[in-house]
Design an enzyme around this catalytic site. Structure first.
Site, mmCIF file in Angstrom:
data_model
loop_
_atom_site.group_PDB
_atom_site.id
_atom_site.type_symbol
_atom_site.label_atom_id
_atom_site.label_comp_id
_atom_site.label_asym_id
_atom_site.label_seq_id
_atom_site.Cartn_x
_atom_site.Cartn_y
_atom_site.Cartn_z
ATOM 1 N N LYS A 115 0.810 -1.172 0.043
ATOM 2 C CA LYS A 115 -0.048 0.095 -0.075
ATOM 3 C C LYS A 115 0.833 1.252 -0.087
ATOM 4 O O LYS A 115 0.800 2.098 -0.810
ATOM 5 C CB LYS A 115 -0.977 -0.009 1.180
ATOM 6 C CG LYS A 115 -1.724 1.146 1.134
ATOM 7 C CD LYS A 115 -2.661 1.510 2.734
ATOM 8 C CE LYS A 115 -1.602 2.238 3.358
ATOM 9 N NZ LYS A 115 -2.302 2.730 4.701
ATOM 10 N N ASP A 158 -6.231 0.859 0.780
ATOM 11 C CA ASP A 158 -6.374 0.955 2.207
ATOM 12 C C ASP A 158 -7.737 0.716 2.763
ATOM 13 O O ASP A 158 -8.539 -0.069 2.057
ATOM 14 C CB ASP A 158 -5.865 2.629 2.576
ATOM 15 C CG ASP A 158 -7.406 3.454 1.967
ATOM 16 O OD1 ASP A 158 -8.223 2.899 1.371
ATOM 17 O OD2 ASP A 158 -7.325 4.644 2.285
#
Length: 327
Positions: free
Chosen positions: A195, A213
């Site tokens: 991420k 996320d």
């Protein structure tokens, strides 16, 4: 008839002799059966070895099946997903990373610090951090206790201190003090996962990536784009629906929407501009007036043109920016 009887007896005698001779064959049969048993036993022993060797399956590349919502074809899913992204692009034309940064180094540190806290809190904390430690070399040589004191407001400050000092040391020792521009290098840094790596690649280097996320995970399942729960599988499933060039902006659009309208506990369905395209419509407040009260205003902008009344965006300094559609 009487003349045929002896002949018949003779034939009968021959048949009887043949019948008496026939049992000789069964005596040889057990030998064949025993041999057959040995063959079958050998085959059974050999069978497990063949069954336990699915070499092709083990070596096959890992893929994620895109499963459209019930009654929707994959073609329809792709079209609907891309239309949602286009709608969100109109609602959030200024969508961008909401972390303040001036360099790839500042972005990667700020992204690591954003775990389990808000971007606003990180933006309030990083100015003091970067003023005291402006380079990877400075942060790598920092006193951990001093860094912890600066990072305390972000929560989990001890673990975050260890990560940012560790990644700074890695940058200095392995990459000459520069943030690498490759995924395989970024994920080796302490505290950096896929991420964070895609945030850096997409926004500091202009290389497409999907940022999965908590907001992104929640919304793509509500949109019916995928029912996967593992971040890596979500990334693969959503990436299959969009051209690679859309990945970074798509991430911003979805994350912004999740922060402002499609909240975790009570989404503002009645004020959502993509409600007609969303199979999860009705999970939140559907009354338009009540839904408006659930909208969240954040630094960096809010969808106003598509909602009533229009609201102005705020720039990085918190000052009103041109309303949506201006210019």
């Amino acid at each position: 008839m009487g003349e045929q009887t002896p002949g018949g007896d003779e034939k009968t005698t021959k048949a009887t002799k043949a019948a008496k001779a026939a049992p000789v064959k069964p005596k040889a049969a057990p030998v064949k059966k025993a041999a057959a048993k040995k063959v079958r036993a050998a085959a059974k022993k050999a069978a497990p070895a063949k069954a336990a060797a699915p070499v092709k399956k083990a070596g096959a590349p890992r893929t994620v099946e895109v499963r459209p919502p019930s009654g929707e074809s994959r073609t329809a899913l792709v079209r609907r997903a891309r239309r949602i992204n286009r709608e969100l692009a109109e609602v959030y034309p200024y969508a961008h990373p909401e972390l303040d940064f001036e360099s790839p180094f500042q972005l990667i540190v700020a992204t690591v610090l954003s775990a389990q806290t808000t971007d606003l809190r990180v933006n309030q904390t990083t100015p003091a951090l970067f003023a005291k430690y402006p380079t990877p070399e400075d942060l790598a040589a920092a006193n951990p206790e001093e860094v912890e004191e600066i990072l305390r407001p972000t929560g989990f400050f001890r673990a975050k201190t260890k990560s940012v000092i560790g990644l700074s040391k890695a940058l200095v020792e392995d990459f000459g003090g520069e943030v690498p521009g490759r995924l395989e290098d970024l994920v080796k840094l302490p505290g950096v996962g896929r991420k964070t790596a895609f945030v850096v690649l997409g926004n500091a280097f202009g290389r497409p990536g999907i940022t999965v996320d908590t907001h992104f995970q929640r919304l793509v399942r509500r949109f019916g784009w995928t029912d996967e729960t593992d971040p890596d599988k979500i990334e693969a499933a959503i990436g299959a629906l969009f051209p690679k060039s859309d990945w970074t902006d798509l991430s911003h659009h979805v994350i912004w929407h999740g922060r402002r309208i499609c909240h975790a506990r009570k989404p503002a369905c009645g004020a959502c501009p993509i409600a007609p395209l969303c199979p999860a419509y009705g999970e939140g407040e559907t009354d338009p007036e009540k839904a408006k009260k659930l909208l969240k205003y954040e630094k960096g902008g809010f969808p106003g043109q598509r909602l009533n009344p229009p609201q102005a965006y705020l720039d990085a300094g918190g000052r009103p920016a041109p309303p949506l559609g201006a210019g």
